[in-house]
Design a protein around this motif. Structure first.
Motif, PDB file in Angstrom:
ATOM      1  N   ALA A 152      51.993  48.017  60.572  1.00  0.00           N
ATOM      2  CA  ALA A 152      53.003  48.483  61.519  1.00  0.00           C
ATOM      3  C   ALA A 152      54.393  48.193  60.987  1.00  0.00           C
ATOM      4  CB  ALA A 152      52.812  47.815  62.877  1.00  0.00           C
ATOM      5  N   ARG A 153      55.348  48.970  61.467  1.00  0.00           N
ATOM      6  CA  ARG A 153      56.756  48.711  61.135  1.00  0.00           C
ATOM      7  C   ARG A 153      57.470  48.317  62.421  1.00  0.00           C
ATOM      8  NH1 ARG A 153      61.704  52.761  60.268  1.00  0.00           N
ATOM      9  NH2 ARG A 153      63.237  51.282  59.442  1.00  0.00           N
ATOM     10  N   LEU A 154      58.074  47.132  62.378  1.00  0.00           N
ATOM     11  CA  LEU A 154      58.761  46.623  63.561  1.00  0.00           C
ATOM     12  C   LEU A 154      60.196  47.106  63.648  1.00  0.00           C
ATOM     13  CD1 LEU A 154      57.461  42.954  63.720  1.00  0.00           C
ATOM     14  CD2 LEU A 154      56.475  45.046  64.654  1.00  0.00           C
ATOM     15  N   GLY A 155      60.723  47.627  62.564  1.00  0.00           N
ATOM     16  CA  GLY A 155      62.120  48.035  62.534  1.00  0.00           C
ATOM     17  C   GLY A 155      62.800  47.489  61.291  1.00  0.00           C
ATOM     18  N   GLY A 203      55.720  56.719  59.986  1.00  0.00           N
ATOM     19  CA  GLY A 203      54.468  57.144  60.590  1.00  0.00           C
ATOM     20  C   GLY A 203      53.531  55.993  60.911  1.00  0.00           C
ATOM     21  N   LEU A 204      53.960  54.759  60.691  1.00  0.00           N
ATOM     22  CA  LEU A 204      53.125  53.593  61.004  1.00  0.00           C
ATOM     23  C   LEU A 204      53.217  53.266  62.488  1.00  0.00           C
ATOM     24  CD1 LEU A 204      54.065  51.203  58.045  1.00  0.00           C
ATOM     25  CD2 LEU A 204      52.021  52.635  58.249  1.00  0.00           C
ATOM     26  N   PRO A 205      52.235  52.554  63.029  1.00  0.00           N
ATOM     27  CA  PRO A 205      52.348  52.097  64.415  1.00  0.00           C
ATOM     28  C   PRO A 205      53.617  51.274  64.622  1.00  0.00           C
ATOM     29  CG  PRO A 205      50.107  51.790  63.617  1.00  0.00           C
ATOM     30  CD  PRO A 205      50.919  52.209  62.426  1.00  0.00           C
ATOM     31  N   ASN A 206      54.228  51.415  65.806  1.00  0.00           N
ATOM     32  CA  ASN A 206      55.394  50.615  66.124  1.00  0.00           C
ATOM     33  C   ASN A 206      54.971  49.340  66.854  1.00  0.00           C
ATOM     34  OD1 ASN A 206      54.772  51.461  68.687  1.00  0.00           O
ATOM     35  ND2 ASN A 206      56.512  52.845  68.897  1.00  0.00           N
ATOM     36  N   ARG A 207      55.944  48.630  67.404  1.00  0.00           N
ATOM     37  CA  ARG A 207      55.638  47.344  68.040  1.00  0.00           C
ATOM     38  C   ARG A 207      54.680  47.499  69.209  1.00  0.00           C
ATOM     39  NH1 ARG A 207      58.153  42.351  68.095  1.00  0.00           N
ATOM     40  NH2 ARG A 207      59.819  43.173  66.759  1.00  0.00           N
ATOM     41  N   GLN A 208      54.842  48.557  70.004  1.00  0.00           N
ATOM     42  CA  GLN A 208      53.966  48.735  71.157  1.00  0.00           C
ATOM     43  C   GLN A 208      52.525  48.973  70.729  1.00  0.00           C
ATOM     44  OE1 GLN A 208      55.373  51.283  74.382  1.00  0.00           O
ATOM     45  NE2 GLN A 208      53.343  52.207  74.554  1.00  0.00           N
ATOM     46  N   MET A 209      52.324  49.880  69.775  1.00  0.00           N
ATOM     47  CA  MET A 209      50.976  50.149  69.297  1.00  0.00           C
ATOM     48  C   MET A 209      50.395  48.925  68.592  1.00  0.00           C
ATOM     49  SD  MET A 209      48.363  52.048  68.948  1.00  0.00           S
ATOM     50  CE  MET A 209      48.878  53.671  69.457  1.00  0.00           C
ATOM     51  N   ALA A 252      56.193  57.443  71.162  1.00  0.00           N
ATOM     52  CA  ALA A 252      56.205  56.174  71.887  1.00  0.00           C
ATOM     53  C   ALA A 252      55.423  55.087  71.172  1.00  0.00           C
ATOM     54  CB  ALA A 252      55.639  56.373  73.296  1.00  0.00           C
ATOM     55  N   ASN A 253      54.511  55.476  70.271  1.00  0.00           N
ATOM     56  CA  ASN A 253      53.617  54.492  69.674  1.00  0.00           C
ATOM     57  C   ASN A 253      53.714  54.392  68.156  1.00  0.00           C
ATOM     58  OD1 ASN A 253      51.649  53.507  71.997  1.00  0.00           O
ATOM     59  ND2 ASN A 253      51.953  55.703  72.283  1.00  0.00           N
ATOM     60  N   TYR A 254      54.453  55.289  67.532  1.00  0.00           N
ATOM     61  CA  TYR A 254      54.525  55.287  66.069  1.00  0.00           C
ATOM     62  C   TYR A 254      55.974  55.351  65.603  1.00  0.00           C
ATOM     63  CZ  TYR A 254      49.481  55.860  65.733  1.00  0.00           C
ATOM     64  OH  TYR A 254      48.135  55.663  65.815  1.00  0.00           O
ATOM     65  N   ASP A 255      56.205  54.759  64.457  1.00  0.00           N
ATOM     66  CA  ASP A 255      57.529  54.766  63.845  1.00  0.00           C
ATOM     67  C   ASP A 255      57.835  56.164  63.314  1.00  0.00           C
ATOM     68  OD1 ASP A 255      59.934  53.692  62.603  1.00  0.00           O
ATOM     69  OD2 ASP A 255      58.838  53.904  60.717  1.00  0.00           O
ATOM     70  N   GLY A 256      59.012  56.672  63.674  1.00  0.00           N
ATOM     71  CA  GLY A 256      59.347  58.032  63.287  1.00  0.00           C
ATOM     72  C   GLY A 256      59.578  58.219  61.804  1.00  0.00           C
ATOM     73  N   LEU A 257      59.949  57.161  61.087  1.00  0.00           N
ATOM     74  CA  LEU A 257      60.251  57.298  59.659  1.00  0.00           C
ATOM     75  C   LEU A 257      58.996  57.178  58.806  1.00  0.00           C
ATOM     76  CD1 LEU A 257      62.354  57.488  57.366  1.00  0.00           C
ATOM     77  CD2 LEU A 257      62.528  54.991  57.446  1.00  0.00           C
TER      78      LEU A 257
END
Length: 774
Positions: free
Chosen positions: A418-421, A349-355, A342-347
């Motif tokens: 972080a990676r936003l996508g 491993g960086l935090p995603n937008r929520q984190m 829910a909080n990290y990018d699956g590819l």
């Protein structure tokens, strides 16, 4: 004994527990039918024979029919109870009535059976009905006997005497029938009370069983281990299962509470002691805590502890406490995985937008307290799409993972990457006190991302465009910071990529203008604010004008003439380009029909088709073809101009649309050739009719110049591939002459004419054509 049971089951049915009075009556009816069948056979058969011999055929018939009906009712047990009961009662009544009329008062006993059986089978109401019917029957028969009807056995019986006889009959019958009915009614109430008591006992027993089950479940669900703590002596003992669960052997675990606490994870121990103390002091009803315990092999296992004080001394001090330990390691691992996803990018491993938002909120709070700044960087990988398209998504994923690794190494551990996508990354730099540090990090990121990416056996190159904004100087809200960094990043892209750009108020003003123009553009078509201008395309060899390019212009009611360079990108991003492009095509088609009639039958008009229009899933092309058919125009009347970028990213859908244009006879022109990749592969793959040399080459034309050499090369190549060449941006007679000498087919530019409305184009055509062809 077994023979009797067999006979009873044969005649009365299976020996089962009776539930209520209805079951009793049903069994009673079966028994009565059986008795009537047996005893009736013993009495009715001789009676029928005797009556037949004496000529009393009515009696014989009634007895025979009654016996036959009893046999039928006894065998048809599937019929309803009330039908069978009333059938028996009516048979009894009918037999009694016939015997009364044929034999006389001596046969009243049969009528007495009618209300008694009704009381037994149907209760009080049935008994009262039968008694009433018997009484009426007796009175009627007595009346008929005294009305000169010759009824056997009634001779010499006066009406008064018969009334006394009937009254005595009714007294005895009522006494017996109502006694039976009252008795059965009481029995029914008693059975109901028994049923209610049984139901209450069942509920009580069920509650007791449920309580036992809950207690058993509580004991069986105490986890994998049980512990018993002597609080007075600070000693604790464990069940064998708990010792085994932690990998220890019996006797290896300390029994001292304080010594045992050393096995608890340091991060969890303070909360465990706090929860335990709260329960011991009576602040919580039970002791519950989740913590990690070190196993014998050194690993950590998550346990759920539940405990309860079960003994206190006279002063209320706790003396004993028991509880359970449940292994919840798997649950904790699942929760950790869900939180990670829910909080990290699956590819990467960086935090995603929520984190990212959560961390930025914390950084802002801290910097607000300390009076420092926070920088937000938006990073976009330039040319990443080409890597994905040419090498595949697997290699694209490898590049993204490596890019994340490189960016991470350019910042501190306290900074957030972080990676936003897609290919977009964000960097948050808190606790800033110097601007040069931000610039240095941005330059480092651009440098490392500009280095070669080794993707298995393939090599790839990308660059990075970075937008930077600051809290609190530029904005105080997170969404505003993200929006501003994004705007600054696009400025870096527009300025040539592989660079960074700061957010400025002018960018915000430009963004606001963009929003306003988008809203205004939605009304521009309906309010007829758009115009189509036409720029002539001249045949350089003959000077004739057989072609023109349609160019859209926007006459804004308050802003005046808005440049296409401003509103076309807005129309593309908002999707309005599809509706606008369709309108331009229809206007141009109507215009070329008029000019073919006025000037030359082979006149052509070129219209630009945006890549966005090609990606739009609708039936625009089919509508275009139908519109040309409606105007009775051939496809050769129109040319569609496309960009190199469209061919580079061409998929099956784009290829299909280009093929459809070819089949419809509409020409395809490749615009701005030489400014992009200028790949020769797509020139071979797609059918291109016209190649337009970009004006950046034409403006620098001079004898013996490199631009002239490039133009000549492009012209020769296009002719060899079967394409005609249009030179854009022709502004001088010298440029026209050099292009004509080089063999260029067409010229377009201010040397000939600027784009103009259709009426001005017609005036220009008649005025300047002689000079062009001279």
């Amino acid at each position: 004994m077994s023979a009797c049971r067999t006979i009873r089951q044969k005649f009365l049915g299976p020996d089962v527990a009776l539930r209520d009075i209805h079951d009793w009556r049903d069994r009673l009816l079966t028994a009565i039918l059986m008795v009537a069948l047996v005893m009736g056979s013993l009495t009715a058969v001789p009676s029928v024979i005797q009556a037949w011999r004496e000529g009393q055929t009515a009696i014989a018939a009634v007895d025979a029919l009654a016996l036959a009906w009893v046999v039928f009712m006894w065998r048809k047990r599937g019929l309803s109870f009330h039908f069978r009961a009333w059938s028996l009662l009516l048979v009894l009544y009918a037999v009694g009535l016939v015997l009364l009329l044929t034999i006389g008062p001596v046969s009243q006993i049969y009528l007495m059976a009618f209300p008694v059986m009704a009381a037994l089978l149907l209760g009080l109401r049935g008994a009262l009905f039968a008694l009433a019917l018997d009484g009426l029957t007796l009175l009627l028969v007595g009346y008929l006997a005294n009305a000169d009807f010759q009824l056997p056995g009634f001779q010499g019986q006066s009406l008064g005497r018969w009334a006394v006889i009937a009254a005595n009959f009714m007294f005895v019958a009522s006494l017996i029938a109502l006694s039976c009915a009252t008795l059965l009614q009481g029995l029914e109430k008693s059975l109901d009370r028994v049923k209610k008591d049984a139901a209450a006992r069942e509920v009580s027993e069920a509650a007791l069983r449920a309580s036992d089950a809950r207690w058993k479940l509580a004991l069986e669900s105490t986890g994998d281990g049980v512990w018993d703590c002597d609080l007075q002596h600070r000693k604790i003992t464990f069940s064998d299962r708990f010792i085994e669960m932690c990998g220890y052997a019996p006797g290896e675990l300390p029994q001292d509470i304080d010594a045992l606490d050393h096995l608890i994870h340091p991060e969890d121990l303070p909360r465990l002691r706090e929860d335990r103390l709260a329960h011991l002091e009576g602040l919580t009803p039970t002791h519950t805590n989740e913590h990690r315990v070190r196993c014998k092999d050194g690993s950590w296992k998550w346990l759920l502890t539940r405990g309860l004080v079960i003994g206190r001394d006279a002063d209320g001090r706790p003396q004993r406490m028991i509880g359970t330990q449940t292994d919840i390691t798997s649950r904790k691992q699942s929760e950790a995985l869900i939180w990670q996803q829910a909080n990290y990018d699956g590819l990467t491993g960086l935090p995603n937008r929520q984190m990212l938002r959560d961390r930025l909120e914390q950084d802002i709070k801290k910097c607000k307290r300390d009076g420092q700044s926070v920088a937000v960087m938006f990073i976009d990988l330039d040319h990443f799409k080409e890597v994905n398209d040419t090498l595949g998504h697997d290699h694209g994923d490898m590049l993204l993972m490596e890019a994340a690794h490189r960016i991470r190494h350019c910042v501190r551990d306290s900074d957030t990457v972080a990676r936003l996508g897609g290919d977009e990354f964000t960097v948050v730099l808190p606790e800033l006190d110097k601007l040069p540090r931000v610039e240095q990090i941005a330059q480092d990121i651009i440098a490392v991302l500009g280095e070669v990416f080794q993707l298995g056996n393939e090599r790839a190159y990308v660059s990075a465009s970075i937008g930077i904004t600051f809290y609190p100087d530029d904005a105080t809200e997170i969404e505003d910071l993200f929006k501003q960094a994004d705007q600054a990043m696009y400025v870096a892209k527009d300025n040539g990529r592989s660079r960074f750009s700061y957010f400025t108020p002018s960018l915000q003003e430009a963004a606001q203008t963009r929003v306003r123009l988008t809203n205004d553009m939605r009304m521009a078509l309906t309010e007829q604010q758009f115009r189509v201008f036409y720029q002539p395309i001249v045949d350089l060899q003959t000077g004739r004008v057989r072609k023109a390019e349609a160019l859209i212009r926007w006459q804004h009611p308050t802003r005046g003439m808005v440049s296409p360079a401003i509103f076309i990108p807005i129309a593309e991003s908002s999707g309005l380009i599809n509706e606008i492009g369709d309108w331009v095509f229809r206007e141009s088609a109507a215009q070329v029909k008029r000019w073919r009639a006025q000037y030359q039958p082979d006149f052509q008009i070129s219209v630009n088709k945006s890549p966005v229009q090609f990606r739009h899933e609708d039936n625009t092309l089919q509508d275009w073809f139908a519109h040309l058919d409606k105007l009775e125009l051939p496809g050769q009347a129109m040319v569609v101009e496309i960009t190199e970028g469209l061919l580079l990213e061409a998929n099956a859908d784009v290829s299909g649309q280009l093929q459809a244009l070819r089949q419809a006879g509409i020409g395809v022109s490749l615009d701005d050739f030489g400014t992009g990749y200028s790949s020769l592969s797509y020139l071979q793959k797609f059918d291109i009719d016209y190649l337009k040399i970009d004006q950046t080459f034409v403006r620098g034309l001079a004898p013996a110049s490199k631009n002239l050499a490039l133009c000549k090369a492009i012209i020769v190549m296009a002719h060899e591939l079967g394409m005609l060449v249009v030179a854009e941006g022709v502004e001088t007679a010298e440029q026209r002459a050099l292009l004509t000498e080089a063999g260029c087919d067409f010229g377009q530019g201010y040397h000939f004419a600027k784009p103009m409305p259709a009426d001005d184009f017609e005036t220009w055509y008649h005025t300047n054509l002689p000079a062009l062809t001279a």
